[in-house]
Design a protein around this motif. Structure first.
Motif, PDB file in Angstrom:
ATOM      1  N   ASP A 294       0.836  -1.207   0.000  1.00 48.06           N
ATOM      2  CA  ASP A 294       0.000   0.000   0.000  1.00 48.06           C
ATOM      3  C   ASP A 294       0.867   1.251   0.000  1.00 48.06           C
ATOM      4  O   ASP A 294       0.640   2.195  -0.767  1.00 48.06           O
ATOM      5  CB  ASP A 294      -0.901   0.026   1.245  1.00 48.06           C
TER       6      ASP A 294
ATOM      7  N   ALA B  38       2.448   1.683  -3.393  1.00 49.28           N
ATOM      8  CA  ALA B  38       1.502   2.197  -4.384  1.00 49.28           C
ATOM      9  C   ALA B  38       1.210   3.675  -4.126  1.00 49.28           C
ATOM     10  O   ALA B  38       1.186   4.492  -5.050  1.00 49.28           O
ATOM     11  CB  ALA B  38       0.210   1.383  -4.339  1.00 49.28           C
ATOM     12  N   GLY B  39       1.037   4.017  -2.841  1.00 48.48           N
ATOM     13  CA  GLY B  39       0.739   5.403  -2.490  1.00 48.48           C
ATOM     14  C   GLY B  39       1.866   6.341  -2.874  1.00 48.48           C
ATOM     15  O   GLY B  39       1.639   7.413  -3.447  1.00 48.48           O
TER      16      GLY B  39
ATOM     17  N   ILE C 294       4.124   5.943  -5.114  1.00 40.88           N
ATOM     18  CA  ILE C 294       4.266   6.081  -6.565  1.00 40.88           C
ATOM     19  C   ILE C 294       3.163   6.977  -7.120  1.00 40.88           C
ATOM     20  O   ILE C 294       3.420   7.899  -7.896  1.00 40.88           O
ATOM     21  CB  ILE C 294       4.224   4.704  -7.251  1.00 40.88           C
ATOM     22  N   ALA C 295       1.939   6.717  -6.662  1.00 38.24           N
ATOM     23  CA  ALA C 295       0.798   7.467  -7.176  1.00 38.24           C
ATOM     24  C   ALA C 295       0.956   8.961  -6.887  1.00 38.24           C
ATOM     25  O   ALA C 295       0.677   9.803  -7.742  1.00 38.24           O
ATOM     26  CB  ALA C 295      -0.486   6.936  -6.568  1.00 38.24           C
ATOM     27  N   SER C 296       1.421   9.297  -5.674  1.00 36.68           N
ATOM     28  CA  SER C 296       1.536  10.707  -5.325  1.00 36.68           C
ATOM     29  C   SER C 296       2.751  11.365  -5.979  1.00 36.68           C
ATOM     30  O   SER C 296       2.901  12.582  -5.949  1.00 36.68           O
ATOM     31  CB  SER C 296       1.628  10.861  -3.808  1.00 36.68           C
ATOM     32  N   GLY C 297       3.637  10.546  -6.517  1.00 33.33           N
ATOM     33  CA  GLY C 297       4.831  11.114  -7.131  1.00 33.33           C
ATOM     34  C   GLY C 297       5.922  11.442  -6.132  1.00 33.33           C
ATOM     35  O   GLY C 297       7.000  11.904  -6.512  1.00 33.33           O
ATOM     36  N   ASP C 298       5.665  11.198  -4.835  1.00 30.99           N
ATOM     37  CA  ASP C 298       6.661  11.509  -3.810  1.00 30.99           C
ATOM     38  C   ASP C 298       7.942  10.718  -4.005  1.00 30.99           C
ATOM     39  O   ASP C 298       9.047  11.259  -3.916  1.00 30.99           O
ATOM     40  CB  ASP C 298       6.095  11.173  -2.415  1.00 30.99           C
TER      41      ASP C 298
END
Lengths: 274, 252
Positions: A61, A64-65, A67-71
């Motif tokens: 999780d 995925a988070g 990567i999704a946020s671009g952090d």
């Protein structure tokens, strides 16, 4: 300093013994998978200090988070940028100083002891001092990475230029080559393999120093800062994610550089055979 | 490097010039005292710390951790390297994980170890042990694997037992690389310990520097830089002397 030129996998697998290589490789997966399952089980049972273990679901999780946020990408880019700047600055300074020390006895004797004294202090040991002088911004971090990249290059350039075959230099002199041409075409070319080894070390040291500074300064962005933030927040998933990427990037950098050097130094193999 | 260069006067020029520049800069007040403490105040901080026993206590705390962690890391590393070198089966199962973890620098593990072990003594000793484990394990592994097959064949002809092979062949043959690995492990352990103490500690030379930074005591920070450099040098140099003594007469 935990990763080096002779990256691992080549050592294993090459002597597969009686087992087929594929079976051999599968054996290597047993231990990591067992450890992951144990880790996951401990996390489910809330062993330890509560936040020491995270379940694999939490980890994926977090992954995925991030990567999704671009952090994650932003942190990686920030760290790689520091390494690149540090390598360029440290590389130029290191090769210049190493050359000066190798070619001039006076420089060697005056600067040498100073250089070797400074070398005794671990790179990260300069952090409290640089923090006092320059604060917590980008500059002291770049300075540390530059220093880390510079020192191995001074040593390898010095060694490389000092060990040039004297016969080659004498041939150049007999041909009354211009000193500049002699340096550029004879000495530097002969020292190139050693200098490239230095660059390889500088790359590894710069990456370690970059992560170390980011962790110790604990400010700004970067993969080390991400790990440190995770630790302060007691968020093991973030910390683990950071650690995994530090290792992956280290491996990728070393492998890419080794490929590059092997290609650049192909001329040497043929020359040695002749 | 083989050229003999013994010219102590010229060698001192660089160091003295730096010291003089430093002293003059502080004398002329180029930088405020909080930014650049004069050499004599660094010396005073050293004398004061040494006199009160505080500096000694910090150094002892650090060296104690270094000793414990290094002993543990080197022993486990040597055993691991030996097992990998002797058994292809053990190598097949462990080398993947071994080399994967090796990619991550010790410093990056520090925050993770803080979460698992807390900020007490255990954590620092684990950091030191991890830092010394890898160079020793690799040196033992490559040292023993690097022994020429000819020697191993001779040992097989004489039907030497494993214990005999270890004592008569492997130990002496692998000694030089193993000693180098042990030395490398010690210097890496020192670097990792300083980093760990800078991050979290209540005593130790790194903590002393971190406190100095927080209190804007530049003299203490500079003194710390000199002390960690000197200790690192002494450890490495002492080990080199030991190495030379132990491998005396060996052509390797």
């Amino acid at each position: 300093m935990s990763f080096s030129a002779q990256a691992g996998p080549a050592l294993s697998g090459s002597h597969a013994g009686f087992a087929t290589p594929r079976l051999h490789r599968l054996k290597g997966l047993v231990l990591p998978i067992a450890l992951l399952l144990l880790w996951d089980m401990l996390a489910r049972r809330h062993v330890g200090q509560g936040f020491a273990f995270v379940t694999l679901a939490q980890l994926s999780d977090a992954f995925a988070g991030a990567i999704a946020s671009g952090d994650l990408l932003a942190n990686i880019v920030a760290s790689l940028r520091r390494v690149a700047i540090g390598l360029v600055c440290g590389g130029v300074l290191g090769i210049a100083l190493g050359t000066a020390m190798a070619l001039s006895r006076t420089v060697d004797r005056v600067v040498g002891p100073l250089f070797h004294s400074i070398r005794q202090v671990p790179t990260l040991g300069w952090i409290p001092l640089l923090g006092l002088w320059f604060g917590y911004g980008e500059f002291p971090k770049l300075l540390i990475v530059t220093k880390a990249a510079m020192f191995p290059l001074v040593l390898s350039t010095y060694e490389g230029l000092r060990n040039v075959r004297q016969a080659d230099v004498e041939v150049g002199r007999v041909l009354t080559l211009d000193p500049w041409v002699l340096f550029w075409r004879v000495r530097l070319r002969a020292a190139a393999p050693m200098i490239l080894t230095g660059v390889q070390q500088a790359l590894a040291f710069a990456w370690i120093a970059c992560i170390g500074t980011e962790i110790l300064f604990g400010s700004g962005i970067g993969i080390g800062a991400m790990i440190e933030t995770g630790q302060v927040e007691g968020n093991m998933a973030t910390v683990l994610l950071g650690v995994i990427f530090v290792g992956l990037i280290a491996f990728a950098l070393t492998t890419a550089f080794n490929r590059f050097t092997a290609r650049q130094l192909r001329w040497r193999d043929t020359e040695d055979r002749a | 490097m083989t050229r003999a260069r013994f010219d102590p006067l010229l060698s001192l020029v660089g160091l003295l010039a730096l010291l003089l520049a430093w002293w003059t800069a502080t004398r002329l007040g180029v930088f405020p005292r909080q930014v650049l403490a004069p050499p004599e105040s660094v010396w005073r901080a050293f004398v004061q710390g040494a006199g009160s026993g505080e500096l000694g206590a910090h150094i002892l705390a650090s060296l104690g951790r270094l000793g414990t962690g290094y002993a543990a890391g080197a022993l486990v590393g040597a055993a691991f390297g030996l097992a990998m070198a002797l058994s292809r089966e053990f190598e097949a199962y462990t080398s993947g994980l071994f080399h994967a973890v090796r990619q991550v620098p010790t410093i990056a593990f520090i925050p993770m170890l803080v979460l698992v072990f807390g900020v007490e003594e255990t954590f620092k000793i684990v950091v030191v042990a991890k830092a010394s484990f890898y160079p020793v394990a690799l040196a033992v592994f490559t040292g023993i694997r690097g022994i020429s097959a000819k020697y191993l064949d001779v040992a097989a002809v004489y039907t030497l037992s494993l214990a005999q092979r270890l004592r008569l062949l492997m130990l002496p043959a692998a000694l030089p690389p193993v000693l180098t690995g042990l030395r490398l492990g010690l210097s890496r352990a020192w670097v990792a310990l300083v980093a760990a103490e800078l991050l979290v500690a209540d005593e130790g030379i790194g903590q002393m520097m971190e406190m100095g930074r927080q209190m804007f005591r530049l003299d203490i920070v500079l003194m710390g830089v000199v002390v960690i450099g000197t200790i690192g040098f002494l450890l490495d140099h002492g080990f080199k002397l030991l190495e030379r003594r132990l491998t005396k007469g060996m052509s390797a």
